[in-house]
Design an enzyme around this catalytic site. Structure first.
Site, PDB file in Angstrom:
ATOM      1  N   HIS A 276      33.856  40.063  54.423  1.00 16.45           N
ATOM      2  CA  HIS A 276      35.216  40.092  54.962  1.00 16.45           C
ATOM      3  C   HIS A 276      35.641  38.657  55.217  1.00 16.45           C
ATOM      4  O   HIS A 276      34.993  37.917  55.958  1.00 16.45           O
ATOM      5  CB  HIS A 276      35.291  40.895  56.263  1.00 16.45           C
ATOM      6  CG  HIS A 276      36.677  40.935  56.841  1.00 16.45           C
ATOM      7  ND1 HIS A 276      37.585  41.919  56.512  1.00 16.45           N
ATOM      8  CD2 HIS A 276      37.310  40.098  57.707  1.00 16.45           C
ATOM      9  CE1 HIS A 276      38.724  41.685  57.154  1.00 16.45           C
ATOM     10  NE2 HIS A 276      38.585  40.587  57.880  1.00 16.45           N
ATOM     11  N   CYS A 277      36.749  38.246  54.612  1.00 10.02           N
ATOM     12  CA  CYS A 277      37.238  36.869  54.743  1.00 10.02           C
ATOM     13  C   CYS A 277      38.358  36.825  55.776  1.00 10.02           C
ATOM     14  O   CYS A 277      39.414  37.442  55.583  1.00 10.02           O
ATOM     15  CB  CYS A 277      37.734  36.351  53.394  1.00 10.02           C
ATOM     16  SG  CYS A 277      38.368  34.657  53.464  1.00 10.02           S
ATOM     17  N   VAL A 278      38.130  36.091  56.865  1.00 11.30           N
ATOM     18  CA  VAL A 278      39.148  36.012  57.915  1.00 11.30           C
ATOM     19  C   VAL A 278      40.362  35.218  57.449  1.00 11.30           C
ATOM     20  O   VAL A 278      41.471  35.406  57.966  1.00 11.30           O
ATOM     21  CB  VAL A 278      38.562  35.380  59.197  1.00 11.30           C
ATOM     22  CG1 VAL A 278      37.483  36.258  59.796  1.00 11.30           C
ATOM     23  CG2 VAL A 278      38.031  33.967  58.937  1.00 11.30           C
TER      24      VAL A 278
END
Length: 345
Positions: free
Chosen positions: A180-182
């Protein structure tokens, strides 16, 4: 405030940002993440409990719940960098003879990056639902090591296809889950990994291109003003030749915003270049970062205290399970495997 003090503050801010990302973005297993964890355990007894509680809630909100903070921060950093480049560097470069075409490249890269950024944020990464689950179960085989047949997601209550994972931030299961890429506020999975890879490349190219143009401008300034042959009087009243540190300090005092921007861009470039190389490696061996981290937690089945068999620390028994050849591995990123549709007669 002198040059060394400002530089020390800059380094402290950068290291703090790295520590926060390693601590709260799921990279605790990396050597840097483990170092940050050890440092946190040492320092935490010295910090009041109420302050620790506030910091924990804030970090949990930023890194473990979907929010737009990093999207806005991403855009703010771009506005600041491109604003400074346009306001100061662009004009200096024109005056020093740089071609208009070379100065337009950063804006072309910005347009390309913006398109890829939008695709990363908006495209579905490969969300698994009850309606498409049966088809996705047939895409990849189970290796029975990292991914075992018949395992059910405790949250979604769905049978987990091979290479899938439940994202606790987005609260959904994703096919061929990577991470998951913030920064894009989205999961990276089977259907958007290609956009993410190109996005990383574009940001890296942007940082590198502006850094090169800015460095060239500063070098031209040094050459034209004769700083290489300059002298200064030290505290003892002795004339000294201007060395590299003196020249850098002089440039910092003359162009403080430009030098700060250049330092930030160099840091971003090398950070992203390393991250890009890591993901290119994963592409070539057909592995996700989730699988890479999980595989590190599995020891070789032959390694036990009395076997006399010792593997190298980098040994990974699962790296080649989904390997289909370099060209096919690359093709799988840009043309993701899809469920086979049966034709109806």
């Amino acid at each position: 405030m002198d040059f060394l003090t400002l530089f020390g503050i800059y380094v402290a801010v950068v290291l703090t940002c790295i520590a926060l990302v390693c601590k709260y973005s799921g990279h605790q297993q990396t050597p840097l993440g483990q170092l940050v964890g050890a440092f946190t355990r040492i320092v935490s007894p010295c910090i009041p409990q109420w302050l620790q509680s506030i910091c924990y809630r804030t970090m949990h909100r930023l890194f473990h719940q979907r929010n737009n903070f990093f999207l806005y921060l991403h855009l703010l950093l771009e506005v600041v960098v491109y604003g400074e480049f346009t306001y100061e560097v662009f004009g200096f470069c024109l005056d020093m003879g740089s071609s208009s075409l070379s100065l337009c490249v950063p804006y072309i890269l910005l347009a390309l990056k913006s398109c890829l950024f939008y695709l990363c944020c908006s495209r579905d990464p490969g969300t698994l639902t009850k309606s498409n689950l049966s088809a996705h179960l047939k895409i990849y085989q189970y290796d029975e090591k990292l991914f075992q047949q018949g395992m059910k997601c405790s949250t979604c209550q769905l049978i987990k296809p091979a290479r899938s994972k439940h994202c606790r931030v987005c609260n959904r299961c994703v096919q061929r889950f990577d991470h998951h890429c913030v920064w894009v506020n989205n999961c990276i999975g089977a259907q958007n990994t290609r956009y993410f890879m190109l996005y990383l490349l574009s940001v890296c190219a942007m940082a590198g291109n502006i850094a090169v143009l800015t460095t060239d401008m500063l070098l031209q300034t040094v050459l034209r003003t004769g700083l290489l042959h300059a002298h200064y009087i030290d505290e003892q009243g002795i004339q000294q030749p201007a060395g590299p540190l003196f020249i850098i300090q002089h440039l910092f005092l003359t162009f403080p915003r430009i030098v700060f921007m250049l330092g930030f861009l160099v840091f971003v470039f090398f950070l992203l270049a390393g991250y890009c190389l890591f993901h290119f490696y994963l592409v070539l061996v057909n592995q996700t970062s989730n699988e890479w981290f999980k595989a590190k937690g599995h020891n070789c089945q032959h390694c036990h205290p009395y076997s006399g068999h010792n593997c190298r620390t980098s040994y990974n028994p699962f790296r080649g399970f989904y390997h289909r050849g370099i060209l096919k591995n690359i093709g799988e990123i840009f043309w993701p495997l899809r469920p086979v549709q049966k034709k109806e007669n």
